[in-house]
Scaffold this motif. Structure first.
Motif, short mmCIF file in Angstrom:
data_model
loop_
_atom_site.label_atom_id
_atom_site.label_comp_id
_atom_site.label_asym_id
_atom_site.label_seq_id
_atom_site.Cartn_x
_atom_site.Cartn_y
_atom_site.Cartn_z
N TYR A 85 0.68 -1.19 -0.11
CA TYR A 85 0.09 -0.31 0.55
C TYR A 85 1.15 1.60 -0.09
O TYR A 85 0.55 2.19 -0.78
CB TYR A 85 -1.16 -0.13 1.35
N ARG A 86 2.04 1.00 0.93
CA ARG A 86 2.78 2.20 0.57
C ARG A 86 3.20 2.66 -0.46
O ARG A 86 3.71 3.65 -0.52
CB ARG A 86 3.35 2.41 1.92
N HIS A 87 3.75 1.75 -1.00
CA HIS A 87 4.84 1.92 -1.85
C HIS A 87 3.69 1.82 -3.30
O HIS A 87 3.97 2.18 -4.46
CB HIS A 87 5.11 0.09 -2.38
N MET A 88 2.91 1.70 -3.06
CA MET A 88 1.42 2.05 -4.81
C MET A 88 1.06 3.81 -4.12
O MET A 88 0.54 3.68 -4.89
CB MET A 88 0.59 0.95 -4.81
N TYR A 89 0.46 3.26 -3.13
CA TYR A 89 0.00 4.83 -3.14
C TYR A 89 0.04 6.21 -2.26
O TYR A 89 0.67 7.12 -3.01
CB TYR A 89 -1.49 4.58 -2.63
#
Length: 120
Positions: A85-89
């Protein structure tokens, strides 16, 4: 009450607990107080593993060891989802905000239209 607690402890136990409390207090007032937060976070993580393990034992017919392994796998899966989630958003938003902030910077050197450096 307090006398009964100390009657069960030996002198070395009292000394050990006293040194432990003194170390925690010294760490809390030092620049390394973040180490106490790491310790508390680790204890909280392990408490969540224990709770997951006991829930898995109640739900599934697993041994204690297999339930610990399953609880660890569940916690790692949640951690991997959080990293994804952190990497994508979150990371692209931070990069965009950083680029927008850098676009607003103004250098402190004069800008000339036909500038030719003297030394190359």
């Amino acid at each position: 009450m307090l006398a009964s607690i100390f009657s069960n402890l030996s002198g070395l136990s009292v000394l050990g607990y006293g040194l432990l409390v003194a170390g925690i207090i010294a760490t809390a007032f030092s620049k390394q107080r973040y180490l106490l937060l790491y310790t508390l976070a680790g204890m909280g993580y392990w408490l969540s593993i224990e709770m997951l393990q006991s829930a898995i034992i109640r739900i599934l017919p697993l041994s204690e060891w297999n339930a610990y392994v399953a609880a660890m796998l569940v916690s790692w899966f949640v951690f991997i989802l959080w990293l994804g989630y952190r990497h994508m958003y979150i990371t692209p938003r931070k990069q965009q905000a950083k680029a927008a902030a850098e676009a607003k910077y103004v250098e402190h050197t004069p800008v000339y239209k036909n500038y030719q450096p003297k030394c190359q």
